[in-house]
Design a protein around this motif. Structure first.
Motif, mmCIF file in Angstrom:
data_model
loop_
_atom_site.group_PDB
_atom_site.id
_atom_site.type_symbol
_atom_site.label_atom_id
_atom_site.label_comp_id
_atom_site.label_asym_id
_atom_site.label_seq_id
_atom_site.Cartn_x
_atom_site.Cartn_y
_atom_site.Cartn_z
ATOM 1 N N TYR A 1 0.954 -1.219 0.019
ATOM 2 C CA TYR A 1 0.078 0.011 -0.026
ATOM 3 C C TYR A 1 0.931 1.270 0.114
ATOM 4 O O TYR A 1 0.247 2.315 -0.142
ATOM 5 N N LEU A 2 2.103 1.210 0.295
ATOM 6 C CA LEU A 2 2.919 2.507 0.175
ATOM 7 C C LEU A 2 3.641 2.336 -1.178
ATOM 8 O O LEU A 2 4.298 1.764 -1.706
ATOM 9 N N LYS A 3 3.879 3.711 -1.595
ATOM 10 C CA LYS A 3 4.702 3.734 -2.609
ATOM 11 C C LYS A 3 5.807 4.866 -2.536
ATOM 12 O O LYS A 3 5.385 6.051 -2.569
ATOM 13 N N PRO A 4 6.966 4.466 -1.918
ATOM 14 C CA PRO A 4 7.964 5.616 -1.619
ATOM 15 C C PRO A 4 8.830 5.765 -3.064
ATOM 16 O O PRO A 4 9.046 4.955 -3.716
ATOM 17 N N GLU A 5 8.900 7.178 -3.133
ATOM 18 C CA GLU A 5 9.653 7.535 -4.619
ATOM 19 C C GLU A 5 10.703 8.399 -4.008
ATOM 20 O O GLU A 5 10.575 9.740 -3.356
ATOM 21 N N LEU A 6 12.012 8.122 -4.305
ATOM 22 C CA LEU A 6 12.870 8.999 -4.118
ATOM 23 C C LEU A 6 13.305 10.132 -5.195
ATOM 24 O O LEU A 6 13.539 9.916 -6.274
ATOM 25 N N ILE B 1 3.756 1.399 7.369
ATOM 26 C CA ILE B 1 4.147 2.968 7.865
ATOM 27 C C ILE B 1 5.034 2.798 8.778
ATOM 28 O O ILE B 1 6.032 3.449 8.836
ATOM 29 N N ASP B 2 4.775 1.889 9.875
ATOM 30 C CA ASP B 2 5.707 1.441 11.095
ATOM 31 C C ASP B 2 7.157 0.990 10.453
ATOM 32 O O ASP B 2 8.143 1.529 10.806
ATOM 33 N N TYR B 3 6.883 0.212 9.430
ATOM 34 C CA TYR B 3 8.386 -0.470 8.941
ATOM 35 C C TYR B 3 8.937 0.714 8.160
ATOM 36 O O TYR B 3 10.273 0.713 8.133
ATOM 37 N N PHE B 4 8.177 1.591 7.451
ATOM 38 C CA PHE B 4 8.982 2.619 6.629
ATOM 39 C C PHE B 4 9.711 3.335 7.582
ATOM 40 O O PHE B 4 10.931 3.827 7.345
ATOM 41 N N ALA B 5 9.069 4.004 8.474
ATOM 42 C CA ALA B 5 9.542 5.000 9.561
ATOM 43 C C ALA B 5 10.795 4.374 10.277
ATOM 44 O O ALA B 5 11.756 4.791 10.681
ATOM 45 N N LYS C 1 16.516 12.864 2.962
ATOM 46 C CA LYS C 1 16.468 14.043 4.013
ATOM 47 C C LYS C 1 15.497 14.544 4.011
ATOM 48 O O LYS C 1 15.597 15.644 5.208
ATOM 49 N N ALA C 2 14.183 14.611 3.526
ATOM 50 C CA ALA C 2 13.026 14.905 3.907
ATOM 51 C C ALA C 2 11.870 14.233 3.220
ATOM 52 O O ALA C 2 12.225 13.382 2.351
ATOM 53 N N LEU C 3 10.790 14.139 3.919
ATOM 54 C CA LEU C 3 9.623 13.252 3.511
ATOM 55 C C LEU C 3 8.425 14.139 3.423
ATOM 56 O O LEU C 3 8.021 15.045 4.169
ATOM 57 N N ILE C 4 8.009 13.941 2.157
ATOM 58 C CA ILE C 4 6.405 14.483 1.980
ATOM 59 C C ILE C 4 5.212 13.199 1.776
ATOM 60 O O ILE C 4 5.943 12.094 0.977
ATOM 61 N N ALA D 1 -1.010 4.265 16.766
ATOM 62 C CA ALA D 1 -0.315 5.088 17.535
ATOM 63 C C ALA D 1 1.166 5.308 17.474
ATOM 64 O O ALA D 1 1.898 6.218 17.499
ATOM 65 N N ALA D 2 1.606 3.834 17.650
ATOM 66 C CA ALA D 2 3.224 3.889 17.710
ATOM 67 C C ALA D 2 3.661 4.118 16.245
ATOM 68 O O ALA D 2 4.768 4.615 15.874
ATOM 69 N N ALA D 3 3.021 3.767 15.214
ATOM 70 C CA ALA D 3 3.400 4.108 13.924
ATOM 71 C C ALA D 3 3.523 5.388 13.522
ATOM 72 O O ALA D 3 4.353 6.146 13.241
ATOM 73 N N PHE D 4 2.276 6.106 14.113
ATOM 74 C CA PHE D 4 2.683 7.820 13.944
ATOM 75 C C PHE D 4 3.441 8.424 14.716
ATOM 76 O O PHE D 4 4.133 9.491 14.304
ATOM 77 N N LYS D 5 3.910 7.908 15.935
ATOM 78 C CA LYS D 5 4.919 8.451 16.634
ATOM 79 C C LYS D 5 6.306 8.204 15.915
ATOM 80 O O LYS D 5 6.971 9.153 16.207
#
Ligand code: CO8
Length: 260
Positions: free
Chosen positions: A5-10, A37-41, A50-53, A87-91
């Motif tokens: 479900y996540l699409k990370p693009e550098l 999201i938890d795994y990504f973070a 260097k930054a995340l959108i 909550a843990a993922a968002f933290k």
């Protein structure tokens, strides 16, 4: 972990655009997405990124909340587990040592508003709508909304939003300080990128220290908070960036920071 479900693009300059993509349910957060999201973070490579959108797939929704279909039959223990997962993922998102921008491109409801609030800065498209509609479902915000929303907009607006469950549009979200700026949807990602580039011109260790102070100071008493800031301020003087930044100013030049 393989993302479903996540699409990370550098992108250029180490900017990662992370898109949450479950378009059939307006990007609603099921437990798999929360785990991703938890795994990504947890696993983000900060030597590269260097930054995340953060944004949502499509033109209609950022994230329309936690997945109601998944939640509906949960008992107390299962609900607690689900709430803790989110909550843990968002933290972890909040604690990322890089600047994070939520580019809110549509509905940001319930868990979606809570995810946006875990980012450092929120900007929104004109069609965005925000809300914490949980009480209309017989629950309360469970991914830290009762904690973060009053921090951002004050307890009175937070209580109005949470008690009524009403949706507010992007301009109202801007007026109460929930978002920093509102743009046409077609301009949203460019504006997010412009904002990130402005931040990335500055000394990265200093930006990281400022983020840590702002995030951590909130829960300290004034003496602790000021001492904490003093400490991080002084630590900047152990960096090359501080020497380079001040030398460049005095030479009437622009500093090029090394992040050291
Ligand atoms: N969960 C699951 N599915 C959803 C969600 C959701 N949150 N939101 C939308 N969908 C699905 C719809 O069911 C629909 O599916 P289908 O096509 O199969 O019928 C599809 O997405 C499209 O949605 P709509 O047809 O409803 O689109 P509309 O344009 O008519 O409406 C809205 C868009 C206004 C966003 C509407 O979908 C809506 O109100 N969605 C629910 C919003 C909401 O209440 N969110 C809060 C959820 S609760 C929450 O987030 C709590 C977080 C903490 C949990 C802690 C747990 C213990």
């Amino acid at each position: 972990m393989e993302y479903q479900y996540l699409k990370p693009e550098l992108k250029e300059n180490g900017v990662c655009v992370l898109t949450i993509s479950a378009p059939k349910s307006l990007n609603a957060l099921n437990s798999r997405i929360l785990s991703e999201i938890d795994y990504f973070a947890t696993n983000i490579d900060l030597s590269t990124v260097k930054a995340l959108i953060l944004t949502g797939d499509g033109e209609k929704a950022f994230v329309a909340g936690a997945d109601i279909a998944e939640m509906k039959d949960k008992n107390y223990a299962e609900a607690l587990e689900f709430a803790r997962l989110g909550a843990a993922a968002f933290k972890k998102v909040e604690d990322l040592e890089i600047p994070t921008i939520a580019a809110v491109n549509g509905f940001a409801l319930g868990g979606g508003c809570e995810l946006a609030m875990a980012c450092d800065i929120r900007i929104a498209s004109t069609n965005a709508k925000f809300g914490q509609p949980e009480v209309g479902l017989g629950i309360i915000p469970g991914f830290s909304g009762t904690y973060r929303l009053p921090k951002l907009v004050g307890p009175s607006y937070a209580k109005e939003m949470i008690f009524t469950g009403k949706l507010i549009d992007a301009n109202e979200a801007h007026r109460i300080g929930l978002v920093n700026a509102v743009y046409e949807q077609t301009d949203l990602m460019d504006e997010a990128m412009k904002l990130v580039k402005m931040i990335l011109k500055n000394a990265p260790i200093a930006v990281k220290a400022a983020k840590k102070c702002i995030n951590d100071n909130y829960d300290m008493n004034v003496d602790q908070a000021l001492a904490y800031e003093n400490e991080y301020f002084a630590k900047c003087f152990e960096t090359e960036d501080q020497k380079d930044g001040m030398a460049a100013f005095l030479a009437k030049e622009k500093a090029v920071f090394k992040g050291k």
